[in-house]
Every structure is written in structure tokens, then in C-alpha cells.
Design a protein around this motif. Sequence first.
Motif, PDB file in Angstrom:
ATOM      1  N   GLU A  46       4.333  -2.959   2.931  1.00 49.68           N
ATOM      2  CA  GLU A  46       2.887  -3.271   3.473  1.00 49.68           C
ATOM      3  C   GLU A  46       2.624  -2.428   4.420  1.00 49.68           C
ATOM      4  O   GLU A  46       3.653  -1.931   5.232  1.00 49.68           O
ATOM      5  N   ARG A  47       1.329  -2.308   4.949  1.00 55.93           N
ATOM      6  CA  ARG A  47       1.053  -1.342   5.990  1.00 55.93           C
ATOM      7  C   ARG A  47       1.668  -1.761   7.535  1.00 55.93           C
ATOM      8  O   ARG A  47       1.856  -3.308   7.495  1.00 55.93           O
ATOM      9  N   SER A  83       1.303   6.836  -1.697  1.00 57.15           N
ATOM     10  CA  SER A  83       0.382   5.837  -1.195  1.00 57.15           C
ATOM     11  C   SER A  83      -0.610   5.426  -1.958  1.00 57.15           C
ATOM     12  O   SER A  83      -1.088   5.927  -2.830  1.00 57.15           O
ATOM     13  N   ASP A 120       0.889  -1.381  -0.033  1.00 58.01           N
ATOM     14  CA  ASP A 120       0.045  -0.085  -0.079  1.00 58.01           C
ATOM     15  C   ASP A 120       0.822   1.317   0.094  1.00 58.01           C
ATOM     16  O   ASP A 120       0.393   2.485   0.372  1.00 58.01           O
ATOM     17  N   TYR A 121       2.146   1.086  -0.057  1.00 59.89           N
ATOM     18  CA  TYR A 121       2.852   2.249  -0.106  1.00 59.89           C
ATOM     19  C   TYR A 121       4.069   1.877  -0.993  1.00 59.89           C
ATOM     20  O   TYR A 121       4.791   1.022  -1.002  1.00 59.89           O
ATOM     21  N   ILE A 167      -3.479   5.438  -1.466  1.00 60.51           N
ATOM     22  CA  ILE A 167      -4.821   6.227  -1.420  1.00 60.51           C
ATOM     23  C   ILE A 167      -4.949   7.317  -2.613  1.00 60.51           C
ATOM     24  O   ILE A 167      -5.829   7.881  -2.814  1.00 60.51           O
TER      25      ILE A 167
END
Lengths: 119, 114
Positions: free
Chosen positions: B94-95, B51, B31-32, B53
Motif C-alpha cells: 500500500e501507499r 506501479s 498500489d505497487y 499508474i
Amino acid sequence: EAGVAQSPRYKIIEKRQSVAFWCNPISGHATLYWYQQILGQGPKLLIQFQNNGVVDDSQLPKDRFSAERLKGVDSTLKIQPAKLEDSAVYLCASSLVRVRLAGERDTQYFGPGTRLTVL
Amino acid sequence: DQQVKQNSPSLSVQEGRISILNCDYTNSMFDYFLWYKKYPAEGPTFLISISSIKDKNEDGRFTVFLNKSAKHLSLHIVPSQPGDSAVYFCAASERAQGAQKLVFGQGTRLTINP
């Protein structure tokens, strides 16, 4: 601000010998990483410390590799005994762990690396 | 199992033109994403990140685009300059709580020709 320091920069040894690398992270950085970069590949994480505790060492070949972080600052990575396939650049990186906005992460800052040649 | 792939080992671009470096990933938990630049005998230097998002992040001449459905990201450099000649690594994580584990691609050697 001083960067990540590593020594030595180059090392040549024969197989079955031992070798140690040293890393001094950026002042105040709680997290320290050791990566192995084989020629033609990207860096691969070997071990990650947060302060002086190990966070992740799942990819460290523990039968021959060991690492420690002294008092949560400097770190050493040791190989004993070395094999031909250990020839690589060993990179140390550090990052500042802090609360960040959603979606942001800490940047890892890399040292110049130690180039190891095993004959 | 190569979770991050840079399928072009090298790229040659004329000075002043656009350089486009590509990266694919397979792990949907990433996710990054980051791009690092590496000169010979030096460690990788952070360039730009994004990111999950977002789908675009811009910093001066550098823009990173993220296509989550295709699991693909790209780095655009406009205009390309001779000093941009280096090896570029794509990385993903990953987160995690604070610290992060980066997975790197194999790198793409970019050469900017005068």
C-alpha cells in the motif's frame, strides 16, 4: 556491494528453548525488515525498523518474539520460548529510503535466511 | 485472510517457450506490485515491479501486466531459460511514506524443461 548478511544459516532447537538470529543490512540502508516464511507459504512481515525505531510490529507475536536494532544498523530477532509452529525460515531484508518519482518504491533486498527447526 | 494469491503451486514450461505466472489480490488499497524470484537456500531476489499508474512494465525477457479492474497481475518470461527454474513470489504494498510493507503470495514453482 555486499548484500544482507544473516547468521546462523541453520538452527535446530527443542521446544521451550530460546534462540536468536542476527542480521547485518546493506550499508546505508535505513529500513530493516524481519520476515517469517513457513514451508509452502510466502514471507510474512514480522517487524519493520526505520533506523533504530519500530515502524510496524503488528504481526510480531510479542509474548515470545522480540527484536531490536542496535544503533540503527545490525538487528537481532529472538524467540523465547520457542514452539513447534515457529519452525520456519527467518528472512531479513533492508531498503534504502529516499525521495523517489511518483509511483516508485524502494526495493527490499533479502538475506539468505536462517532455517529454524523446533523439535 | 489471503490478500495476495498465487493459485498455481507449480508450472512446467519447455525451454524457449513463454512462461506465464499469475497473481490475484483482494485489497484495493494496494498500489505497487513486485515479483521476486527465489532459488533454494537463498533469499528472494527482486525481479520486476509495477506501479498502479501503469498497466505494463518490461525489463528484458520479463514483462509484468497489471489489470486493476480484475485485481490481477501476471509475469511473462520470454523466452524461458533453464536458469529461470525457481519459486516466484508475487508481492503487493500500500501507499506509504518511504518504507513499505509487502504482502506476499504463496509462490509458484516454475520448472523449465530442456
